[in-house]
Write a protein that holds these residues in place. Structure first.
Motif, PDB file in Angstrom:
ATOM      1  N   ALA A  58     -16.966 -21.105 -19.343  1.00 40.03           N
ATOM      2  CA  ALA A  58     -18.387 -21.104 -19.018  1.00 40.03           C
ATOM      3  C   ALA A  58     -19.266 -20.981 -20.258  1.00 40.03           C
ATOM      4  CB  ALA A  58     -18.707 -19.964 -18.049  1.00 40.03           C
ATOM      5  N   SER A  59     -18.708 -20.465 -21.347  1.00 42.92           N
ATOM      6  CA  SER A  59     -19.523 -20.230 -22.534  1.00 42.92           C
ATOM      7  C   SER A  59     -18.625 -20.011 -23.731  1.00 42.92           C
ATOM      8  CB  SER A  59     -20.412 -18.997 -22.344  1.00 42.92           C
ATOM      9  OG  SER A  59     -19.619 -17.837 -22.253  1.00 42.92           O
ATOM     10  N   LYS A  60     -19.235 -20.008 -24.894  1.00 38.98           N
ATOM     11  CA  LYS A  60     -18.484 -19.696 -26.107  1.00 38.98           C
ATOM     12  C   LYS A  60     -17.877 -18.299 -26.026  1.00 38.98           C
ATOM     13  CE  LYS A  60     -19.081 -19.229 -31.118  1.00 38.98           C
ATOM     14  NZ  LYS A  60     -20.029 -19.261 -32.252  1.00 38.98           N
ATOM     15  N   GLU A  61     -18.664 -17.369 -25.542  1.00 32.81           N
ATOM     16  CA  GLU A  61     -18.171 -15.991 -25.479  1.00 32.81           C
ATOM     17  C   GLU A  61     -16.941 -15.883 -24.586  1.00 32.81           C
ATOM     18  OE1 GLU A  61     -20.933 -12.844 -24.893  1.00 32.81           O
ATOM     19  OE2 GLU A  61     -22.441 -13.681 -26.235  1.00 32.81           O
ATOM     20  N   GLU A  62     -16.889 -16.685 -23.544  1.00 27.01           N
ATOM     21  CA  GLU A  62     -15.729 -16.620 -22.658  1.00 27.01           C
ATOM     22  C   GLU A  62     -14.476 -17.107 -23.377  1.00 27.01           C
ATOM     23  OE1 GLU A  62     -16.465 -17.642 -18.409  1.00 27.01           O
ATOM     24  OE2 GLU A  62     -14.618 -18.802 -18.613  1.00 27.01           O
ATOM     25  N   ILE A  63     -14.622 -18.121 -24.214  1.00 24.75           N
ATOM     26  CA  ILE A  63     -13.482 -18.599 -25.002  1.00 24.75           C
ATOM     27  C   ILE A  63     -13.003 -17.504 -25.946  1.00 24.75           C
ATOM     28  CG2 ILE A  63     -12.744 -20.280 -26.736  1.00 24.75           C
ATOM     29  CD1 ILE A  63     -14.660 -22.281 -25.540  1.00 24.75           C
ATOM     30  N   VAL A  64     -13.959 -16.914 -26.658  1.00 26.89           N
ATOM     31  CA  VAL A  64     -13.589 -15.879 -27.627  1.00 26.89           C
ATOM     32  C   VAL A  64     -12.968 -14.690 -26.921  1.00 26.89           C
ATOM     33  CG1 VAL A  64     -14.454 -14.371 -29.424  1.00 26.89           C
ATOM     34  CG2 VAL A  64     -15.401 -16.661 -29.183  1.00 26.89           C
ATOM     35  N   GLU A  65     -13.519 -14.337 -25.776  1.00 27.36           N
ATOM     36  CA  GLU A  65     -12.962 -13.211 -25.023  1.00 27.36           C
ATOM     37  C   GLU A  65     -11.502 -13.475 -24.651  1.00 27.36           C
ATOM     38  OE1 GLU A  65     -15.278 -12.150 -21.616  1.00 27.36           O
ATOM     39  OE2 GLU A  65     -13.643 -11.024 -20.680  1.00 27.36           O
ATOM     40  N   ALA A  66     -11.222 -14.702 -24.227  1.00 22.96           N
ATOM     41  CA  ALA A  66      -9.842 -15.035 -23.854  1.00 22.96           C
ATOM     42  C   ALA A  66      -8.918 -14.946 -25.066  1.00 22.96           C
ATOM     43  CB  ALA A  66      -9.791 -16.434 -23.236  1.00 22.96           C
ATOM     44  N   VAL A  67      -9.378 -15.455 -26.210  1.00 23.75           N
ATOM     45  CA  VAL A  67      -8.551 -15.424 -27.418  1.00 23.75           C
ATOM     46  C   VAL A  67      -8.283 -13.985 -27.843  1.00 23.75           C
ATOM     47  CG1 VAL A  67      -8.522 -15.932 -29.877  1.00 23.75           C
ATOM     48  CG2 VAL A  67      -9.238 -17.693 -28.266  1.00 23.75           C
ATOM     49  N   VAL A  68      -9.339 -13.191 -27.893  1.00 18.60           N
ATOM     50  CA  VAL A  68      -9.182 -11.815 -28.356  1.00 18.60           C
ATOM     51  C   VAL A  68      -8.307 -11.021 -27.392  1.00 18.60           C
ATOM     52  CG1 VAL A  68     -10.425  -9.680 -28.830  1.00 18.60           C
ATOM     53  CG2 VAL A  68     -11.343 -11.853 -29.628  1.00 18.60           C
ATOM     54  N   GLY A  69      -8.542 -11.207 -26.098  1.00 16.77           N
ATOM     55  CA  GLY A  69      -7.713 -10.500 -25.120  1.00 16.77           C
ATOM     56  C   GLY A  69      -6.247 -10.858 -25.265  1.00 16.77           C
ATOM     57  N   ASP A  70      -5.957 -12.131 -25.379  1.00 16.84           N
ATOM     58  CA  ASP A  70      -4.575 -12.560 -25.574  1.00 16.84           C
ATOM     59  C   ASP A  70      -4.004 -11.996 -26.870  1.00 16.84           C
ATOM     60  OD1 ASP A  70      -4.572 -13.884 -23.209  1.00 16.84           O
ATOM     61  OD2 ASP A  70      -4.395 -15.906 -24.031  1.00 16.84           O
ATOM     62  N   GLY A  71      -4.812 -11.972 -27.912  1.00 11.94           N
ATOM     63  CA  GLY A  71      -4.339 -11.464 -29.198  1.00 11.94           C
ATOM     64  C   GLY A  71      -3.935 -10.010 -29.106  1.00 11.94           C
ATOM     65  N   VAL A  72      -4.762  -9.214 -28.465  1.00 11.13           N
ATOM     66  CA  VAL A  72      -4.446  -7.788 -28.336  1.00 11.13           C
ATOM     67  C   VAL A  72      -3.212  -7.606 -27.462  1.00 11.13           C
ATOM     68  CG1 VAL A  72      -5.273  -5.563 -27.508  1.00 11.13           C
ATOM     69  CG2 VAL A  72      -6.829  -7.099 -28.699  1.00 11.13           C
ATOM     70  N   ARG A  73      -3.148  -8.352 -26.352  1.00 12.45           N
ATOM     71  CA  ARG A  73      -1.978  -8.219 -25.476  1.00 12.45           C
ATOM     72  C   ARG A  73      -0.703  -8.676 -26.181  1.00 12.45           C
ATOM     73  NH1 ARG A  73      -5.901  -9.273 -21.512  1.00 12.45           N
ATOM     74  NH2 ARG A  73      -5.857 -11.506 -21.948  1.00 12.45           N
ATOM     75  N   PHE A  74      -0.851  -9.673 -27.044  1.00 16.47           N
ATOM     76  CA  PHE A  74       0.321 -10.185 -27.743  1.00 16.47           C
ATOM     77  C   PHE A  74       0.904  -9.137 -28.681  1.00 16.47           C
ATOM     78  CE2 PHE A  74       1.942 -12.770 -31.436  1.00 16.47           C
ATOM     79  CZ  PHE A  74       3.156 -13.055 -30.832  1.00 16.47           C
ATOM     80  N   VAL A  75       0.055  -8.516 -29.482  1.00 21.12           N
ATOM     81  CA  VAL A  75       0.564  -7.509 -30.414  1.00 21.12           C
ATOM     82  C   VAL A  75       1.047  -6.285 -29.646  1.00 21.12           C
ATOM     83  CG1 VAL A  75      -1.683  -6.460 -30.868  1.00 21.12           C
ATOM     84  CG2 VAL A  75       0.104  -6.298 -32.568  1.00 21.12           C
ATOM     85  N   GLY A 125     -23.947  -9.411 -26.427  1.00 20.75           N
ATOM     86  CA  GLY A 125     -23.823  -8.207 -25.630  1.00 20.75           C
ATOM     87  C   GLY A 125     -22.705  -7.316 -26.115  1.00 20.75           C
ATOM     88  N   PRO A 126     -22.409  -6.263 -25.355  1.00 20.53           N
ATOM     89  CA  PRO A 126     -21.300  -5.376 -25.726  1.00 20.53           C
ATOM     90  C   PRO A 126     -19.972  -6.069 -25.506  1.00 20.53           C
ATOM     91  CG  PRO A 126     -22.176  -4.783 -23.577  1.00 20.53           C
ATOM     92  CD  PRO A 126     -23.059  -5.865 -24.120  1.00 20.53           C
ATOM     93  N   THR A 127     -18.929  -5.499 -26.097  1.00 19.35           N
ATOM     94  CA  THR A 127     -17.582  -6.046 -25.940  1.00 19.35           C
ATOM     95  C   THR A 127     -17.192  -6.023 -24.460  1.00 19.35           C
ATOM     96  OG1 THR A 127     -17.047  -5.144 -28.116  1.00 19.35           O
ATOM     97  CG2 THR A 127     -15.205  -5.815 -26.719  1.00 19.35           C
ATOM     98  N   PRO A 128     -16.661  -7.134 -23.956  1.00 24.50           N
ATOM     99  CA  PRO A 128     -16.288  -7.198 -22.537  1.00 24.50           C
ATOM    100  C   PRO A 128     -15.290  -6.112 -22.172  1.00 24.50           C
ATOM    101  CG  PRO A 128     -16.198  -9.371 -23.534  1.00 24.50           C
ATOM    102  CD  PRO A 128     -16.423  -8.406 -24.640  1.00 24.50           C
ATOM    103  N   GLU A 129     -15.363  -5.685 -20.923  1.00 28.23           N
ATOM    104  CA  GLU A 129     -14.498  -4.595 -20.465  1.00 28.23           C
ATOM    105  C   GLU A 129     -13.021  -4.972 -20.574  1.00 28.23           C
ATOM    106  OE1 GLU A 129     -15.453  -1.655 -19.974  1.00 28.23           O
ATOM    107  OE2 GLU A 129     -13.425  -0.967 -19.500  1.00 28.23           O
ATOM    108  N   SER A 130     -12.698  -6.247 -20.317  1.00 28.00           N
ATOM    109  CA  SER A 130     -11.298  -6.654 -20.369  1.00 28.00           C
ATOM    110  C   SER A 130     -10.724  -6.426 -21.765  1.00 28.00           C
ATOM    111  CB  SER A 130     -11.165  -8.126 -19.984  1.00 28.00           C
ATOM    112  OG  SER A 130     -11.744  -8.953 -20.974  1.00 28.00           O
ATOM    113  N   VAL A 131     -11.526  -6.752 -22.767  1.00 31.29           N
ATOM    114  CA  VAL A 131     -11.049  -6.579 -24.137  1.00 31.29           C
ATOM    115  C   VAL A 131     -10.964  -5.101 -24.492  1.00 31.29           C
ATOM    116  CG1 VAL A 131     -11.634  -6.948 -26.556  1.00 31.29           C
ATOM    117  CG2 VAL A 131     -11.871  -8.822 -24.920  1.00 31.29           C
TER     118      VAL A 131
END
Lengths: 204, 204
Positions: A58-75, A125-131
């Motif tokens: 839906a937006s750039k932020e949604e892409i970044v949120e997905a990348v960052v979330g995956d990155g944290v879950r990966f490590v 905005g603030p960091t998404p809750e998922s992240v």
DNA sequence: TTCGCCCTACCGTCCGGCAGGTAGGCACTG
DNA sequence: CAGTGCCTACCTGCCGGACGGTAGGGCGAA
């Protein structure tokens, strides 16, 4: 090249294009950060037009949120697996395994984790809750490991658990600014790091 | 509020406006990084129009270069002064003083040093030589200090001097992501970090 | 009069995002 | 079987706005 990096937690319910977009976004975010990375760059790397990205996100932020979330879950998964693999070895060995896994996730595979470190905060905005949740869960892994070390009195005295954790994670994450694969060996680096934090007998 | 933070190395040969511009730029760069900080924001914070900035600096990159250079020199001076002040105290005490000075420069005064850490690399081209030189000179301070510690055998064995330096600086600089003045005490933090790097008797 | 300092007004470029259209595939229905 | 409708996936083309940077003029102090 475009190997599925974060396969661990993904039940293969990706549309293909979506994962490819995230792969390219992760690579660009890793090297350029949030503001430098543009949707046009991502789209060009994928091989589609910019507007087509909006069929998947839906937006750039949604892409970044997905990348960052995956990155944290990966490590997180990598370190948790390393600790499971270390089993009932001494706390010192377990620390070394965890450090090696974290450094390997940062530098060895994929761009997701290093992108997650690099952008840390992003968007308006603030960091998404998922992240924030993923990040907190990962921090808890280290909190438990450090408590384990302190209980076994393997750690240098005079340093609180929280300061030790922040020192450790800060030093490891800082390696994205200086680590070069041709100049350092990840395993040796992990051993040196563990020796610093938990001095004394390494055969425990 | 707008106190001259980097007075140490500046012989008061500033035009006034120029220093004010750098003060505001440092504050904005600290919180937003390079790409988020715009010339319009800087000009508005100073109280002039954007075009007027070009009477003092030739480009955005020149402003950032000045801020980053001053930031590195500021923390360099602070740590060097702390080491001089520590005089012939034990290496462990000198390390503690240096860590405290670095953390204080990051969080205690001014925005220059934290801006210098945050933007690390900036602009399109490579990092300017002036900044690279200042950074190298500061790194040498820590190289010497760590060599001093190793010579006195105060440091944990099994960790090379270079890895130790990178870990320590990474951990300290990482504190800009988590340090909050109401939750931590800089002096205590410095003692804890020093205890981690140089375990054993603190009264040496 | 000169000069330092700041102004208004503008430039070309790029940004994230949106509207609307199209090609092809798949499923259902007469 | 043809015809229809809907779906996914992508496209072209544009928007308002913000970006760094430039041109040229006003104006007070020396």
């Amino acid at each position: 090249m475009s190997a599925p990096a974060a396969r661990t937690e993904r039940p293969a319910a990706e549309s293909g294009s979506r994962r490819l977009i995230l792969d390219m976004a992760a690579r660009l975010l890793r090297s350029g950060g949030y503001h430098q990375t543009t949707l046009r760059e991502i789209a060009e790397a994928v091989g589609i037009r910019k507007a087509s990205l909006y069929h998947h996100f839906a937006s750039k932020e949604e892409i970044v949120e997905a990348v960052v979330g995956d990155g944290v879950r990966f490590v997180h998964d990598a370190v948790a697996a390393a600790l499971t693999g270390a089993g009932q070895a001494g706390p010192r060995r377990r620390l070394e395994a965890a450090i090696a896994a974290h450094l390997c996730a940062l530098h060895g595979h994929g761009d997701y984790t290093s992108a997650a470190i690099k952008v840390f905060t992003f968007g308006s905005g603030p960091t998404p809750e998922s992240v924030r949740l993923a990040r907190r869960l990962y921090e808890d892994v280290w909190r438990r490991l450090i408590a384990e070390l302190q209980e076994a009195q393997e750690v240098a005295p005079g340093c609180s658990a929280e300061a030790l954790r922040l020192f450790l994670l800060g030093a490891m994450n800082g390696s994205i600014d200086w680590y070069r694969p041709e100049r350092f060996d990840l395993g040796a680096l992990a051993r040196e790091f563990a020796a610093l934090v938990a001095p004394g007998r390494p055969s425990d």
